[in-house]
Design a protein around this motif. Structure first.
Motif, short mmCIF file in Angstrom:
data_model
loop_
_atom_site.label_atom_id
_atom_site.label_comp_id
_atom_site.label_asym_id
_atom_site.label_seq_id
_atom_site.Cartn_x
_atom_site.Cartn_y
_atom_site.Cartn_z
N PHE A 30 0.84 -1.20 0.00
CA PHE A 30 0.00 0.00 0.00
C PHE A 30 0.87 1.25 0.00
O PHE A 30 0.67 2.16 -0.81
CB PHE A 30 -0.93 -0.02 1.23
CG PHE A 30 -1.79 1.21 1.36
CD1 PHE A 30 -3.02 1.28 0.74
CD2 PHE A 30 -1.37 2.30 2.12
CE1 PHE A 30 -3.83 2.41 0.86
CE2 PHE A 30 -2.15 3.43 2.23
CZ PHE A 30 -3.38 3.49 1.61
N LYS A 43 -5.15 0.10 -5.33
CA LYS A 43 -6.43 -0.60 -5.47
C LYS A 43 -6.25 -2.12 -5.39
O LYS A 43 -7.15 -2.83 -4.96
CB LYS A 43 -7.10 -0.23 -6.78
CG LYS A 43 -7.66 1.18 -6.79
CD LYS A 43 -8.28 1.51 -8.15
CE LYS A 43 -8.80 2.93 -8.18
NZ LYS A 43 -9.40 3.27 -9.49
N CYS A 46 -6.62 -3.08 -1.80
CA CYS A 46 -7.80 -2.55 -1.11
C CYS A 46 -9.08 -3.20 -1.61
O CYS A 46 -9.20 -3.49 -2.80
CB CYS A 46 -7.90 -1.04 -1.31
SG CYS A 46 -6.55 -0.12 -0.54
N HIS A 47 -9.99 -3.41 -0.72
CA HIS A 47 -11.30 -3.94 -1.07
C HIS A 47 -12.09 -2.84 -1.78
O HIS A 47 -11.90 -1.65 -1.53
CB HIS A 47 -12.04 -4.39 0.20
CG HIS A 47 -13.24 -5.21 -0.07
ND1 HIS A 47 -14.48 -4.66 -0.29
CD2 HIS A 47 -13.40 -6.55 -0.18
CE1 HIS A 47 -15.35 -5.62 -0.52
NE2 HIS A 47 -14.72 -6.79 -0.45
N LEU A 50 -13.73 -0.12 0.45
CA LEU A 50 -12.81 0.48 1.42
C LEU A 50 -13.42 1.70 2.09
O LEU A 50 -14.04 2.53 1.43
CB LEU A 50 -11.52 0.89 0.68
CG LEU A 50 -10.49 1.67 1.48
CD1 LEU A 50 -9.88 0.80 2.58
CD2 LEU A 50 -9.39 2.17 0.55
N LEU A 52 -12.30 4.99 4.42
CA LEU A 52 -11.15 5.80 4.82
C LEU A 52 -11.60 6.89 5.79
O LEU A 52 -12.52 7.66 5.47
CB LEU A 52 -10.53 6.47 3.59
CG LEU A 52 -9.95 5.53 2.56
CD1 LEU A 52 -9.80 6.23 1.22
CD2 LEU A 52 -8.60 5.02 3.04
N THR A 69 -13.59 7.10 -1.16
CA THR A 69 -12.48 6.37 -1.76
C THR A 69 -12.09 6.96 -3.11
O THR A 69 -10.91 7.12 -3.41
CB THR A 69 -12.85 4.88 -1.90
OG1 THR A 69 -13.32 4.40 -0.64
CG2 THR A 69 -11.65 4.06 -2.32
N PHE A 123 -5.38 -0.31 10.36
CA PHE A 123 -5.88 -1.01 9.19
C PHE A 123 -6.72 -2.21 9.63
O PHE A 123 -6.33 -2.94 10.54
CB PHE A 123 -4.73 -1.61 8.37
CG PHE A 123 -3.85 -0.62 7.67
CD1 PHE A 123 -4.11 -0.25 6.36
CD2 PHE A 123 -2.73 -0.09 8.30
CE1 PHE A 123 -3.28 0.62 5.68
CE2 PHE A 123 -1.90 0.78 7.64
CZ PHE A 123 -2.17 1.15 6.33
N LYS A 133 -7.14 -8.08 1.97
CA LYS A 133 -7.56 -6.81 1.38
C LYS A 133 -7.86 -5.82 2.51
O LYS A 133 -8.50 -6.18 3.51
CB LYS A 133 -8.83 -6.98 0.53
CG LYS A 133 -8.64 -7.85 -0.69
CD LYS A 133 -7.90 -7.11 -1.77
CE LYS A 133 -7.87 -7.91 -3.06
NZ LYS A 133 -7.39 -7.13 -4.18
N ILE A 134 -7.44 -4.58 2.33
CA ILE A 134 -7.73 -3.54 3.30
C ILE A 134 -9.20 -3.13 3.13
O ILE A 134 -9.62 -2.78 2.04
CB ILE A 134 -6.81 -2.31 3.09
CG1 ILE A 134 -5.34 -2.72 3.21
CG2 ILE A 134 -7.17 -1.20 4.09
CD1 ILE A 134 -4.37 -1.68 2.70
N LEU A 137 -9.40 1.86 6.82
CA LEU A 137 -8.18 2.52 7.25
C LEU A 137 -8.58 3.81 7.94
O LEU A 137 -9.24 4.67 7.36
CB LEU A 137 -7.27 2.84 6.05
CG LEU A 137 -6.07 3.74 6.31
CD1 LEU A 137 -5.19 3.20 7.44
CD2 LEU A 137 -5.25 3.91 5.04
#
Length: 144
Positions: A30, A43, A46-47, A50, A52, A69, A123, A133-134, A137
């Motif tokens: 990342f 990406k 990341c899901h 995601l 944030l 996102t 995370f 997968k994130i 965050l």
């Protein structure tokens, strides 16, 4: 019997270490992509859903924000070419339970080589098709 028990403990600790290494590598990927301003690579870890968020501490108090996102990806792609930035991760505290993991990563953020702010990233990961997968965050940001 003791040998079997030790073998079982060894297998579980080895599997746990490998899982933690996978999660840590996801975070490293990342940030490698972030520093390279490579939204496609970001990406990849990341899901699609995601989330944030940020908690910013300043002289006027604390502010909590949720960032779209799409806006996050757009902002990375539009950083000025002459601006350098680096988020230095100071340590990793990783916890895993089945298909969910969490990484707590204190950091310092530098812009053009100068400390801008510091804080911690939290995370949350979901293991989808054997890939971490994130999914969330959240970070804190403050001048220290």
């Amino acid at each position: 019997m003791k040998k079997i028990l030790l073998l079982i403990i060894f297998c579980f600790s080895t599997a746990s270490f490998a899982q933690k290494a996978e999660v840590e590598n996801t975070v490293k990927t990342f940030f490698e992509a972030f520093h390279a301003k490579d939204t496609l690579k970001i990406k990849s870890v990341c899901h699609e859903n995601l989330i944030l968020q940020s908690i910013m501490e300043g002289p006027k108090g604390t502010k909590f924000e949720t960032e779209k996102t799409s806006e996050f990806y757009k902002s990375i792609a539009t950083f000025p070419a002459n601006m350098t930035f680096e988020e230095q991760i100071l340590s990793y505290n990783i916890q895993i339970d089945g298909k969910m993991a969490h990484a707590w990563t204190p950091y310092e953020f530098y812009i053009n080589g100068k400390l801008s702010h510091s804080g911690v990233n939290a995370f949350t990961f979901y293991k989808e098709n054997d890939v971490w997968k994130i999914i969330h965050l959240i970070d804190t940001r403050g001048k220290k």
